[in-house]
Design a protein around this motif. Structure first.
Motif, PDB file in Angstrom:
ATOM      1  N   GLY A 161      -6.785  -4.347   2.107  1.00 41.43           N
ATOM      2  CA  GLY A 161      -7.633  -3.629   3.036  1.00 41.43           C
ATOM      3  C   GLY A 161      -6.947  -2.484   3.756  1.00 41.43           C
ATOM      4  N   GLU A 162      -5.640  -2.315   3.513  1.00 42.58           N
ATOM      5  CA  GLU A 162      -4.903  -1.223   4.148  1.00 42.58           C
ATOM      6  C   GLU A 162      -5.085   0.065   3.343  1.00 42.58           C
ATOM      7  N   PRO A 163      -5.066   1.219   4.018  1.00 40.81           N
ATOM      8  CA  PRO A 163      -5.181   2.484   3.271  1.00 40.81           C
ATOM      9  C   PRO A 163      -3.937   2.740   2.436  1.00 40.81           C
ATOM     10  N   LEU A 164      -4.114   3.281   1.247  1.00 39.59           N
ATOM     11  CA  LEU A 164      -3.009   3.593   0.357  1.00 39.59           C
ATOM     12  C   LEU A 164      -2.216   4.772   0.929  1.00 39.59           C
ATOM     13  N   THR A 165      -0.884   4.639   0.964  1.00 38.11           N
ATOM     14  CA  THR A 165      -0.041   5.683   1.570  1.00 38.11           C
ATOM     15  C   THR A 165       0.934   6.235   0.540  1.00 38.11           C
ATOM     16  N   ILE A 166       0.419   6.661  -0.581  1.00 32.88           N
ATOM     17  CA  ILE A 166       1.237   7.280  -1.623  1.00 32.88           C
ATOM     18  C   ILE A 166       0.736   8.697  -1.853  1.00 32.88           C
ATOM     19  N   ASP A 167       1.612   9.572  -2.358  1.00 28.15           N
ATOM     20  CA  ASP A 167       1.182  10.950  -2.572  1.00 28.15           C
ATOM     21  C   ASP A 167       0.457  11.085  -3.914  1.00 28.15           C
ATOM     22  N   ALA A 168      -0.060  12.268  -4.168  1.00 36.67           N
ATOM     23  CA  ALA A 168      -0.886  12.496  -5.352  1.00 36.67           C
ATOM     24  C   ALA A 168      -0.119  12.296  -6.646  1.00 36.67           C
ATOM     25  N   GLU A 169       1.166  12.658  -6.654  1.00 32.38           N
ATOM     26  CA  GLU A 169       1.962  12.513  -7.873  1.00 32.38           C
ATOM     27  C   GLU A 169       2.175  11.040  -8.217  1.00 32.38           C
ATOM     28  N   VAL A 170       2.444  10.210  -7.213  1.00 34.75           N
ATOM     29  CA  VAL A 170       2.605   8.768  -7.454  1.00 34.75           C
ATOM     30  C   VAL A 170       1.272   8.175  -7.909  1.00 34.75           C
ATOM     31  N   ALA A 171       0.177   8.617  -7.291  1.00 36.64           N
ATOM     32  CA  ALA A 171      -1.138   8.131  -7.698  1.00 36.64           C
ATOM     33  C   ALA A 171      -1.424   8.502  -9.151  1.00 36.64           C
ATOM     34  N   LYS A 184       0.817   8.865 -11.536  1.00 34.92           N
ATOM     35  CA  LYS A 184       1.633   7.996 -12.384  1.00 34.92           C
ATOM     36  C   LYS A 184       0.985   6.617 -12.536  1.00 34.92           C
ATOM     37  N   LEU A 185       0.449   6.090 -11.446  1.00 32.09           N
ATOM     38  CA  LEU A 185      -0.246   4.805 -11.529  1.00 32.09           C
ATOM     39  C   LEU A 185      -1.457   4.907 -12.448  1.00 32.09           C
ATOM     40  N   ASP A 186      -2.181   5.992 -12.315  1.00 34.97           N
ATOM     41  CA  ASP A 186      -3.367   6.191 -13.152  1.00 34.97           C
ATOM     42  C   ASP A 186      -2.984   6.315 -14.621  1.00 34.97           C
ATOM     43  N   ASP A 187      -1.920   7.070 -14.896  1.00 32.40           N
ATOM     44  CA  ASP A 187      -1.467   7.243 -16.284  1.00 32.40           C
ATOM     45  C   ASP A 187      -0.986   5.917 -16.879  1.00 32.40           C
ATOM     46  N   ALA A 188      -0.427   5.062 -16.029  1.00 30.96           N
ATOM     47  CA  ALA A 188       0.069   3.761 -16.502  1.00 30.96           C
ATOM     48  C   ALA A 188      -1.029   2.715 -16.578  1.00 30.96           C
ATOM     49  N   GLY A 189      -2.216   3.074 -16.126  1.00 32.22           N
ATOM     50  CA  GLY A 189      -3.323   2.127 -16.178  1.00 32.22           C
ATOM     51  C   GLY A 189      -3.231   1.035 -15.140  1.00 32.22           C
ATOM     52  N   ALA A 219       0.812  -1.218   0.000  1.00 27.83           N
ATOM     53  CA  ALA A 219       0.000   0.000   0.000  1.00 27.83           C
ATOM     54  C   ALA A 219       0.843   1.264   0.000  1.00 27.83           C
ATOM     55  N   GLY A 220       2.152   1.125  -0.222  1.00 25.18           N
ATOM     56  CA  GLY A 220       3.030   2.280  -0.166  1.00 25.18           C
ATOM     57  C   GLY A 220       3.837   2.485  -1.429  1.00 25.18           C
ATOM     58  N   ASP A 221       4.838   3.342  -1.326  1.00 22.99           N
ATOM     59  CA  ASP A 221       5.666   3.679  -2.486  1.00 22.99           C
ATOM     60  C   ASP A 221       6.376   2.463  -3.070  1.00 22.99           C
ATOM     61  N   CYS A 222       6.796   1.543  -2.212  1.00 19.87           N
ATOM     62  CA  CYS A 222       7.512   0.354  -2.701  1.00 19.87           C
ATOM     63  C   CYS A 222       6.622  -0.439  -3.662  1.00 19.87           C
ATOM     64  N   ALA A 223       5.374  -0.645  -3.277  1.00 16.25           N
ATOM     65  CA  ALA A 223       4.440  -1.381  -4.144  1.00 16.25           C
ATOM     66  C   ALA A 223       4.157  -0.601  -5.423  1.00 16.25           C
ATOM     67  N   ALA A 224       3.991   0.707  -5.301  1.00 13.43           N
ATOM     68  CA  ALA A 224       3.722   1.527  -6.480  1.00 13.43           C
ATOM     69  C   ALA A 224       4.899   1.492  -7.446  1.00 13.43           C
TER      70      ALA A 224
END
Length: 291
Positions: free
Chosen positions: A159-169, A171-176, A135-140
């Motif tokens: 079930g854990e809350p995602l702990t990444i910042d908006a910029e990482v989120a 990038k994930l969205d752009d990568a699909g 749920a963190g930067d390592c997984a992203a």
């Protein structure tokens, strides 16, 4: 083991203290290790290297190091099954991967269904559905790395809350890369895939899972000897694998850099050669007066 082989061939007396917990023993098959076009099982590689060490008379001590005491003359007393006095010490203690809360996780690692190293084996999952647990930067970061191999990447936060910042989120969205936030109700490991049933009833099939939880350097001996560490706890070394403490060297995954078999071997060769050169200098068998 590579360092031990080199040192023994330099005709130095060398002992290898081995707890039997090498990460290589968990590798189902390495396809990117040079010289093995069809890949090689991790345990098979260890067996070959153990046979090579035996051929050159390396003393292998099975067990753990309890403590290392630095002596005033620059040597060390290493407490294992017995006390060994050594002029130099090479730390090749590796890292411990953080495993997700899955029963018999190591069995699934050995089967290749739960994986730790996309550099090692993502190629074999090209165009397959893959999940990264975390749920963190390592997984992203791992999911973004895997996107080179397949577009079918998902992050499971269990079930854990995602702990990444908006910029990482972004990038994930752009990568699909979708994030599945549901807790897992059941893991069903088959012969060549994993079916994950989430709370709510949805089931998704993956060819393999990656643990994106990071790892912990096994640096306890280095810490006791007060070697300099990087911010992630791995050991800092010179280009000759020397640590900040005289006569203490480090190689492999416990050192900063790329966690790969061939890299660890090369670092072992460099460390062994440096140790031998230091000894030659002390023995007056070098043209140079200093290294």
């Amino acid at each position: 083991m590579t360092a031990a082989i080199y040192l023994s061939r330099y005709r130095r007396r060398v002992a290898l203290i081995d707890s039997g917990e090498s990460s290589a023993s968990l590798i189902p098959r390495s396809h990117n290790h040079p010289g093995y076009p069809d890949g090689i099982h991790g345990p098979e590689l260890l067996e070959k290297m153990q046979a090579q060490m035996s051929k050159f008379g390396v003393e292998v001590i099975r067990g753990h190091v309890d403590k290392v005491i630095a002596r005033v003359d620059g040597s060390f007393n290493i407490h294992a099954k017995a006390v060994i006095r050594a002029r130099s010490l090479l730390l090749a203690t590796g890292v411990r991967d953080r495993l997700p809360p899955i029963a018999q996780a190591l069995d699934h690692v050995r089967a290749g269904l739960l994986r730790q190293c996309p550099v090692c084996d993502a190629y074999e999952l090209s165009e397959e559905p893959v999940a990264v647990i975390g749920a963190g930067d390592c997984a992203a970061g791992e999911a973004l790395f895997l996107r080179q191999y397949t577009a079918q990447i998902s992050i499971l936060t269990l079930g854990e809350p995602l702990t990444i910042d908006a910029e990482v989120a972004r990038k994930l969205d752009d990568a699909g890369v979708p994030v599945i936030p549901n807790a897992v109700a059941e893991w069903k490991f088959g012969k060549d895939n994993v079916h994950v049933r989430f709370d709510g009833g949805r089931t998704v099939r993956f060819a393999a899972l990656y643990s994106g939880l990071g790892n912990d350097p096994k640096n306890a001996i280095g810490v006791d000897l007060d070697v300099e560490l990087a911010s992630d706890g791995r050991i800092l070394t010179s280009l000759h694998q020397e640590t900040s403490v005289s006569n203490v060297y480090a190689a492999g995954d416990v050192v900063t850099g790329l966690n790969q078999l061939a890299v660890a071997m090369a670092q072992g060769e460099i460390a062994a050669s440096r140790i031998h050169s230091v000894f030659r200098l002390q023995e007056g068998r070098c043209l140079a007066d200093k290294l």
